[in-house]
Design a protein around this motif. Structure first.
Motif, PDB file in Angstrom:
ATOM      1  N   LEU A  85       1.176  -1.164   0.171  1.00  0.00           N
ATOM      2  CA  LEU A  85      -0.273   0.059   0.156  1.00  0.00           C
ATOM      3  C   LEU A  85       1.159   1.245   0.118  1.00  0.00           C
ATOM      4  CD1 LEU A  85      -2.427  -1.350   2.248  1.00  0.00           C
ATOM      5  CD2 LEU A  85      -3.308  -0.453   0.156  1.00  0.00           C
ATOM      6  N   LEU A  86       2.035   1.226   0.569  1.00  0.00           N
ATOM      7  CA  LEU A  86       3.469   2.428   0.956  1.00  0.00           C
ATOM      8  C   LEU A  86       4.052   2.501  -0.594  1.00  0.00           C
ATOM      9  CD1 LEU A  86       4.693   3.989   1.837  1.00  0.00           C
ATOM     10  CD2 LEU A  86       6.389   2.554   2.810  1.00  0.00           C
ATOM     11  N   ASP A  87       3.498   1.113  -1.416  1.00  0.00           N
ATOM     12  CA  ASP A  87       4.526   1.451  -2.332  1.00  0.00           C
ATOM     13  C   ASP A  87       3.211   2.106  -4.137  1.00  0.00           C
ATOM     14  OD1 ASP A  87       6.798   0.882  -2.039  1.00  0.00           O
ATOM     15  OD2 ASP A  87       6.616  -1.587  -2.840  1.00  0.00           O
ATOM     16  N   ARG A  88       2.336   1.684  -3.287  1.00  0.00           N
ATOM     17  CA  ARG A  88       0.867   1.626  -4.762  1.00  0.00           C
ATOM     18  C   ARG A  88      -0.059   3.495  -4.443  1.00  0.00           C
ATOM     19  NH1 ARG A  88      -2.943   1.544  -8.452  1.00  0.00           N
ATOM     20  NH2 ARG A  88      -4.904   1.723  -7.623  1.00  0.00           N
ATOM     21  N   SER A  89       0.494   3.817  -2.978  1.00  0.00           N
ATOM     22  CA  SER A  89       0.133   5.145  -2.748  1.00  0.00           C
ATOM     23  C   SER A  89       0.945   6.038  -3.076  1.00  0.00           C
ATOM     24  CB  SER A  89      -0.457   5.313  -0.627  1.00  0.00           C
ATOM     25  OG  SER A  89       0.311   4.740  -0.686  1.00  0.00           O
ATOM     26  N   TRP A 130      -0.354  11.478  -1.360  1.00  0.00           N
ATOM     27  CA  TRP A 130       1.418  11.080  -0.291  1.00  0.00           C
ATOM     28  C   TRP A 130       0.956  11.371   1.495  1.00  0.00           C
ATOM     29  CZ3 TRP A 130       5.622  10.807  -3.391  1.00  0.00           C
ATOM     30  CH2 TRP A 130       5.140  11.189  -4.340  1.00  0.00           C
ATOM     31  N   SER A 131       0.269  11.843   1.780  1.00  0.00           N
ATOM     32  CA  SER A 131      -0.692  11.936   3.252  1.00  0.00           C
ATOM     33  C   SER A 131      -0.980  10.136   3.527  1.00  0.00           C
ATOM     34  CB  SER A 131      -1.925  12.911   3.989  1.00  0.00           C
ATOM     35  OG  SER A 131      -2.555  12.460   2.728  1.00  0.00           O
ATOM     36  N   HIS A 140       0.831   7.686   5.611  1.00  0.00           N
ATOM     37  CA  HIS A 140      -0.049   6.950   6.783  1.00  0.00           C
ATOM     38  C   HIS A 140       0.890   5.734   7.074  1.00  0.00           C
ATOM     39  CE1 HIS A 140      -3.070   4.952   9.219  1.00  0.00           C
ATOM     40  NE2 HIS A 140      -3.098   4.268   8.133  1.00  0.00           N
ATOM     41  N   TRP A 141       0.805   4.876   5.882  1.00  0.00           N
ATOM     42  CA  TRP A 141       1.222   3.466   6.057  1.00  0.00           C
ATOM     43  C   TRP A 141       2.464   3.245   6.128  1.00  0.00           C
ATOM     44  CZ3 TRP A 141      -2.186   0.671   5.639  1.00  0.00           C
ATOM     45  CH2 TRP A 141      -3.624   0.721   5.292  1.00  0.00           C
ATOM     46  N   ALA A 142       3.732   4.483   6.006  1.00  0.00           N
ATOM     47  CA  ALA A 142       5.132   4.446   6.428  1.00  0.00           C
ATOM     48  C   ALA A 142       4.283   4.425   7.961  1.00  0.00           C
ATOM     49  CB  ALA A 142       5.733   5.467   5.738  1.00  0.00           C
ATOM     50  N   GLU A 143       3.878   4.721   8.875  1.00  0.00           N
ATOM     51  CA  GLU A 143       4.386   5.475  10.024  1.00  0.00           C
ATOM     52  C   GLU A 143       3.865   4.001  11.100  1.00  0.00           C
ATOM     53  OE1 GLU A 143       3.173  10.122  10.279  1.00  0.00           O
ATOM     54  OE2 GLU A 143       1.680   8.719  10.409  1.00  0.00           O
ATOM     55  N   GLU A 144       2.870   3.338  10.084  1.00  0.00           N
ATOM     56  CA  GLU A 144       2.272   2.335  10.468  1.00  0.00           C
ATOM     57  C   GLU A 144       3.487   0.863  10.326  1.00  0.00           C
ATOM     58  OE1 GLU A 144      -1.269   0.746   8.903  1.00  0.00           O
ATOM     59  OE2 GLU A 144      -2.451   2.381  10.631  1.00  0.00           O
ATOM     60  N   LEU A 145       4.250   1.152   9.468  1.00  0.00           N
ATOM     61  CA  LEU A 145       5.258   0.175   9.382  1.00  0.00           C
ATOM     62  C   LEU A 145       6.502   0.424  10.368  1.00  0.00           C
ATOM     63  CD1 LEU A 145       5.011  -0.347   5.027  1.00  0.00           C
ATOM     64  CD2 LEU A 145       5.134  -2.070   7.092  1.00  0.00           C
ATOM     65  N   GLU A 146       6.626   1.958  11.106  1.00  0.00           N
ATOM     66  CA  GLU A 146       7.712   1.542  11.599  1.00  0.00           C
ATOM     67  C   GLU A 146       6.917   1.528  12.873  1.00  0.00           C
ATOM     68  OE1 GLU A 146       8.671   6.552  10.298  1.00  0.00           O
ATOM     69  OE2 GLU A 146       9.481   5.887  11.879  1.00  0.00           O
ATOM     70  N   LYS A 147       6.026   1.290  13.561  1.00  0.00           N
ATOM     71  CA  LYS A 147       5.122   1.421  14.281  1.00  0.00           C
ATOM     72  C   LYS A 147       5.444  -0.538  14.527  1.00  0.00           C
ATOM     73  CE  LYS A 147       1.907   4.569  14.908  1.00  0.00           C
ATOM     74  NZ  LYS A 147       0.622   4.487  14.768  1.00  0.00           N
ATOM     75  N   ARG A 198       9.828   7.453   5.041  1.00  0.00           N
ATOM     76  CA  ARG A 198       8.735   8.331   5.284  1.00  0.00           C
ATOM     77  C   ARG A 198       9.443   9.434   5.248  1.00  0.00           C
ATOM     78  NH1 ARG A 198       7.688  11.004  10.813  1.00  0.00           N
ATOM     79  NH2 ARG A 198       9.194   9.054  11.089  1.00  0.00           N
ATOM     80  N   ALA A 199      10.426   9.277   5.791  1.00  0.00           N
ATOM     81  CA  ALA A 199      10.952  11.470   5.386  1.00  0.00           C
ATOM     82  C   ALA A 199      11.115  11.305   4.043  1.00  0.00           C
ATOM     83  CB  ALA A 199      12.775  10.933   6.191  1.00  0.00           C
ATOM     84  N   ALA A 200      11.508  10.669   3.184  1.00  0.00           N
ATOM     85  CA  ALA A 200      11.655  11.281   1.686  1.00  0.00           C
ATOM     86  C   ALA A 200      10.300  11.836   1.834  1.00  0.00           C
ATOM     87  CB  ALA A 200      11.426  10.006   1.055  1.00  0.00           C
ATOM     88  N   LEU A 201       9.121  11.365   1.727  1.00  0.00           N
ATOM     89  CA  LEU A 201       7.418  11.434   1.699  1.00  0.00           C
ATOM     90  C   LEU A 201       7.227  12.684   2.287  1.00  0.00           C
ATOM     91  CD1 LEU A 201       5.909   8.212   2.143  1.00  0.00           C
ATOM     92  CD2 LEU A 201       5.815   9.537  -0.099  1.00  0.00           C
ATOM     93  N   LEU A 202       7.774  12.402   3.146  1.00  0.00           N
ATOM     94  CA  LEU A 202       7.431  14.242   4.237  1.00  0.00           C
ATOM     95  C   LEU A 202       8.377  15.517   3.320  1.00  0.00           C
ATOM     96  CD1 LEU A 202       8.154  12.819   7.753  1.00  0.00           C
ATOM     97  CD2 LEU A 202       6.397  13.929   7.117  1.00  0.00           C
TER      98      LEU A 202
END
Lengths: 585, 500
Positions: B337-341, B347-348, B352-359, B371-375
């Motif tokens: 989902l991160l890749d797809r979005s 981006w937002s 969100h998916w990157a944050e979930e993966l980090e958790k 996540r940093a790259a997306l930010l």
């Protein structure tokens, strides 16, 4: 052989075809033993001799096991029970004592309640129920048993490890027993027991008592578990572990709890089967306790009854991958005839049963894959086990009792089955092969087996097998292997300075170049007891060159040139005597 | 209101001929009321029927994801058996749906087999996989699946045959070699296992299990030093892996390295005790609900991959979302989902998916980096900087965080000195052409042409084929010549400054 081969090649080069004609028969003669196979030669392609026959129907044993299953899936139901084979009345015929479960909350009460049962061996495979006459029909929830003459009066007593108060039966010597639990002080409270063993921890010539415990269970707060949505029995990780107990024999018919002072009580485990043996051959008895889904305990004795737990450091705590297995039963035997006692431990489904090879000094290595000793065990939960030379070919084979503990396993895991056939592995000079499918109908019955005992029930020199099956009648398996050209000897030890049963003593016998060793254990396999009378297969040797007994007291007896095919009684410092020949009654 | 009053007043005064009309009106109202009640009842019954026959309808009309969601949300609050059986129903319905729609597609059938196998119908799974083999005799995954099935049944020789075939058909498939090596070890065929597992680690050098099992096989053949090396490779990948520590202790013991053996064994014992004594960890072994969540999520992930392979990305996304919803710990679905979005510039959502993966995997810096790259993409540079700093704190030995921080400093045009420091650290961690090039750019911004030139030259040496690096070098050399004249360039060449 290779010299003959080289000779043939040399003459072929010199003299051509004519020599080939002469060389072929010569080669056949030289290679005949190799082509035909010989005891322990490691020829995996040869026909094996082991034949096991199901004789349950003719034994007269009509007793049936119950696990108390009341529908609430209490963990204790899954682990009952062991059995014992021993000669309780001294008639040289080995009798059988079966442990039974009991009613649990939710179980319909039966009258009379389920009880343990003693079957007296009348004619080898004909037994009579003497439970009532002997006074040993305990109705507790039986789990483990050990046999030992704790008062050195010459008659074997036994200890039953229950869920609930345990029971010590003292043998009166007249075919009856008395419940001596209270006077001995070994009831051990209200725990969930497991294996038990008599051993002499301090070589003071009386037998002390090790009592393994499983987990802390409160039936009122028993967890409910599911697998794939189906109700299942919980496992040991759902409960807190329970420390084992070590009782010291005070020599006056009483025992005192020395768990704390001996070091045993410092470790809480999920104890299952156990065996005591001199692991490091330093002359004292050590203790190997399997734990269910936790590292096993190897308690090393300092010779004075003080123990240090060294399972991890000696290599016996985990399998080769460092995994704590769902360990069940354990037996001790020198499978490779190198003089060091090795151990075979059974385990849960999708785990191999493990062969721990003693590398010397007690250091152990999991050699299951290298030896093939796990064959046939991966798919099953495995329980009782025994090292026994079933074909008298001078090496110890393995028998394994199998059966899942989840009675509905087929619903959520089609690779498993509740009732399965048991397994026998033939020892081929240190490598094992699974011959279960071709070893006769003794392994055909599909049951959910638990305890297993291996002893010569019909005194014919071949080791037979008794199996306790959960919720069903036991299976009695006669060894009908056509190995008449192979010889044997059985030796019963009688200690004088050593404890009367000779527990902890080692017997070594030499035939040709081979030396076999065995130790007298009390309590082994899956919470069971068997093999007090040591059995040796001698292959084609009709005489034992030398027989040495290293008594637990430190005394040594040595005998030479002993005829095979007999039961011998060795009395410490006195001599070796043929057992009085007993015809079938 | 007035008319009502009038009507009521007139009730007594109006002629009798009006009454039947009123009665008729009242009757119609009643009729309408009864019809409304009847229709409501009928709708209620229909709704019940629709719920009851949800599965066949979902098969007819395709996706029934909203119903699954509703059902599972209800079940979250109920007991484990109900939850697990609902999960099983959902997964098997998904398999049936795939079979119904794509019955002749081997990929779909393979996924069906996976789902059937996981949710208890193993015999059907094996039949399905054999059907796939008929359709595509060289389908590697089928051999892998059948090999694993045989292994679970304890049929190791048969399993080895399947895995061996998989390695022949897919010589680039690391998992085939891993499966083969594993069963060969169980069969005591250590020499062959070494060959298979050596191939495996060549294909997947980051495979912990590959290195670990190679160590076991080498140990089995008596090649203890090599075994130790393999175990050490595995240990470096995951220093708290208990099996690896146990094996390291064992092999060190055999090599006579008692001190090392003791160190590894103590660490093993410490971790083992931590697991045994932690009540939470003790109970996860029997968490049926968690297992069902995992299994159902895996089914949806597999279905998602199937649809993605057919370029039906919206269907794929729906399954991945379902997988993420079912299993809060599922990584593949979230990664997809991160890749797809990200690909769709949502981006937002991607953040969100990157944050979930980090958790889920707090120690895996890849998710933080993403996540940093997306930010950065959404110009949230403060948060991006914070994320890069987190990467540096988790993995100070890896260059990724420093690179990000340096690039961010360049991007923001603030604190070029700090940017140079980060770029230098990146080079120090990993002296690659890309990192030297970054350093060159940073130094160029700082007008430190000497260091920039040196770094650019190094980048070009390491990757002579890169047009970008050559261009940077050319530009820097031109600048140098402009600044110092022709002689100066020789001076710079003669006196290159050390980069670090």
């Amino acid at each position: 052989m290779w010299e003959a081969l080289a000779l043939a090649v040399y003459h072929f080069r010199r003299n051509g075809r004519a020599v080939v004609v002469l060389s072929v028969p010569l080669l056949m003669v030289v290679m005949w033993p190799y082509l035909r196979g010989r005891p322990g030669s490691g020829q995996s392609s040869r026909e094996h001799l082991i034949r096991l026959c199901d004789v349950t129907g003719q034994t007269g044993i009509n007793w049936r096991h119950t696990d108390g299953s009341g529908g609430r899936r209490y963990i204790v139901e899954t682990v009952t029970a062991g059995l014992a084979t021993f000669d309780y009345d001294g008639d040289l015929w080995i009798d059988i004592y079966f442990l039974n479960g009991a009613a649990l909350p939710g179980t319909a009460r039966a009258f009379p309640p389920p009880r343990n049962a003693l079957f007296r061996n009348r004619t080898g495979f004909s037994f009579e129920d003497v439970t009532a006459a002997a006074g040993v029909g305990d109705t507790g929830f039986g789990l483990g048993i050990a046999v030992g003459d704790y008062n050195n009066d010459g008659f074997p007593d036994f200890y039953v490890n229950n869920f609930g108060p345990n029971v010590l039966y003292r043998n009166n010597g007249d075919g009856t027993f008395v419940n001596a639990t209270a006077e001995a002080g070994v009831a051990a409270g209200n725990r969930v027991g497991a294996g038990a063993a008599f051993l002499d921890i301090d070589a003071d010539s009386d037998l002390d008592l090790y009592v393994a415990n499983y987990v802390k269970v409160d039936l009122e707060k028993h967890p409910v578990r599911t697998a794939e949505g189906y109700p299942i029995y919980p496992g040991p990780m759902d409960f807190l572990p329970e420390a084992d107990i070590l009782f010291r024999n005070e020599g006056d018919g009483t025992f005192s709890d020395i768990s704390a002072s001996s070091g045993i009580g410092n470790y809480a485990g999920t104890g299952m089967g156990m065996v005591c043996a001199d692991i490091d051959l330093d002359g004292d008895t050590d203790i190997f306790v399997l734990n269910d889904v936790a590292g096993n305990f190897v308690f090393v004795n300092n010779g004075h009854g003080q123990f240090e737990e060294l399972g991890l450091w000696l290599g016996g705590a985990y399998n080769r991958e460092g995994r704590a297995l769902g360990s069940m039963g354990i037996d001790c035997g020198d499978y490779d005839n190198d003089g060091w006692p090795d151990f075979y431990a059974t385990s849960y489904a999708r785990e191999w049963a493990v062969l721990f090879r003693n590398l010397g000094g007690g250091r152990m290595e999991d050699v299951t894959a290298a030896t093939g000793a796990g064959a046939g065990t991966f798919a099953h939960v495995t329980w009782g086990t025994a090292f026994a030379d079933l074909d008298n070919d001078e090496d110890r084979d393995l028998v394994v009792a199998c059966g899942h503990l989840q009675d509905n396993v087929e619903l959520f895991d089609p690779t498993g089955a509740y009732r399965v056939e048991n397994v026998v592995l033939e020892n081929l000079g240190g490598r094992f092969r699974d011959i279960s499918r071709s070893a006769g109908d003794g392994l055909r019955p599909r049951r959910s087996s638990r305890g297993l005992a291996a002893d010569d029930l019909d005194n014919d020199g071949r080791v037979d097998i008794a199996v306790l099956n959960s919720r069903e009648e036991p299976t009695i398996i006669a060894n009908c292997s056509p190995c008449s050209e192979y010889h044997w000897v059985e030796i019963q030890l009688v200690g004088i300075r050593t404890n009367r049963d000779g527990v902890g003593s080692r017997v070594g016998l030499q035939t040709g170049q081979l030396v076999q060793w065995a130790e007298v254990h009390s309590g082994r396999g899956y919470q069971s007891h068997f093999g007090s009378r040591l059995h040796f297969g001698l292959g084609r040797f009709s005489h034992i060159d030398e027989l040495q007994i290293r008594w637990h007291s430190g005394h040594r007896d040595c005998f030479v040139n002993i005829p095979a095919d007999q039961v011998l009684i060795a009395i410490e410092s006195v001599g070796l005597f043929p057992a009085p020949c007993r015809s079938k009654k | 209101m007035a008319s009502v009053v009038n009507e009521s007043i007139g009730q007594e005064t109006q002629p009798p001929s009006v009454l039947p009309k009123r009665a008729a009106r009242r009757g119609r109202r009643r009729l309408v009321f009864f019809i409304a009640v009847a229709v409501s009842l009928l709708l209620f019954v229909l709704a019940g029927l629709l719920f009851a026959i949800d599965r066949p309808l979902s098969l007819l009309f395709g996706s029934s994801v909203p119903d699954w969601r509703q059902q599972m949300a209800q079940l979250d609050a109920v007991d484990a058996p109900a939850f697990v059986s609902a999960a099983r129903r959902e997964a098997l319905a998904l398999a049936a749906q795939l079979r119904h729609r794509y019955g002749s597609d081997p990929e779909a059938l393979f996924v069906c087999g996976l789902i059937e196998s996981r949710f208890g119908d193993r015999a059907q799974a094996v039949r399905t996989w054999h059907r796939v083999m008929e359709l595509v005799p060289n389908y590697v995954d089928v051999y892998l699946a059948l090999g694993e099935e045989a292994r679970l049944r304890g049929q190791m020789a048969k399993a080895a045959d399947y895995f061996r075939k998989a390695t022949e058909l897919g010589p680039d498939r690391a998992e085939a070699f891993l499966g083969l090596g594993r069963v060969l070890i169980d069969l005591g065929e250590n020499q062959q296992a070494v060959a298979a597992l050596s191939q495996q680690v060549q294909l997947a050098p980051g495979s912990l299990e590959g290195w670990y099992r190679l160590g076991l096989a080498l140990q089995g053949t008596g090649r203890l030093s090599e075994a130790k090396e393999a175990f050490l490779r595995a240990w470096r990948i995951k220093p708290d892996h208990r099996a690896v520590l146990f094996s390291l202790a064992d092999v060190c013991d055999k090599l006579g390295q008692k001190g090392e053996a003791t160190r590894f064994r103590r660490e093993f014992a410490r971790l083992e005790a931590a697991v045994r004594l932690d009540p939470a960890k003790r109970h996860t072994w029997y968490d049926d609900v968690a297992a069902a969540r995992e299994g159902l999520a895996a089914a949806h992930v597999a279905a998602g991959r199937f649809f993605a392979a057919r370029d039906d990305l919206s269907q794929a996304e729906e399954h991945w979302r379902r997988a993420a919803e079912v299993d809060p710990q599922n990584i593949p679905a979230r990664a997809a989902l991160l890749d797809r979005s990200s690909a769709e510039s949502r981006w937002s959502e991607a953040i969100h998916w990157a944050e979930e993966l980090e958790k889920i995997e707090p120690q895996n810096i890849d998710w933080t980096l993403q996540r940093a790259a997306l930010l950065v993409q959404v110009r949230q540079v403060e948060q991006a900087e914070e994320a890069f700093r987190k990467v540096v704190s988790i993995a100070p030995e890896r260059p990724d965080g420093y690179v990000g921080l340096a690039q961010l400093a360049l991007f923001r045009g603030r604190d070029p000195q700090a940017a140079r420091q980060y770029a230098r650290q990146a080079v120090s961690c990993d002296p690659t052409a890309a990192n030297y090039h970054l350093l060159a750019i940073v130094c160029e911004r700082l007008d430190n042409l000497e260091e920039a030139l040196t770094a650019a030259k190094r980048a070009t040496e390491l990757d002579p084929g890169s047009a970008q690096y050559r261009e940077t070098l050319g530009r820097l050399q031109w600048k140098w010549r402009q600044l110092h004249g022709q002689a100066g360039s020789h001076q710079a060449e003669k006196k290159p400054q050390p980069v670090n």
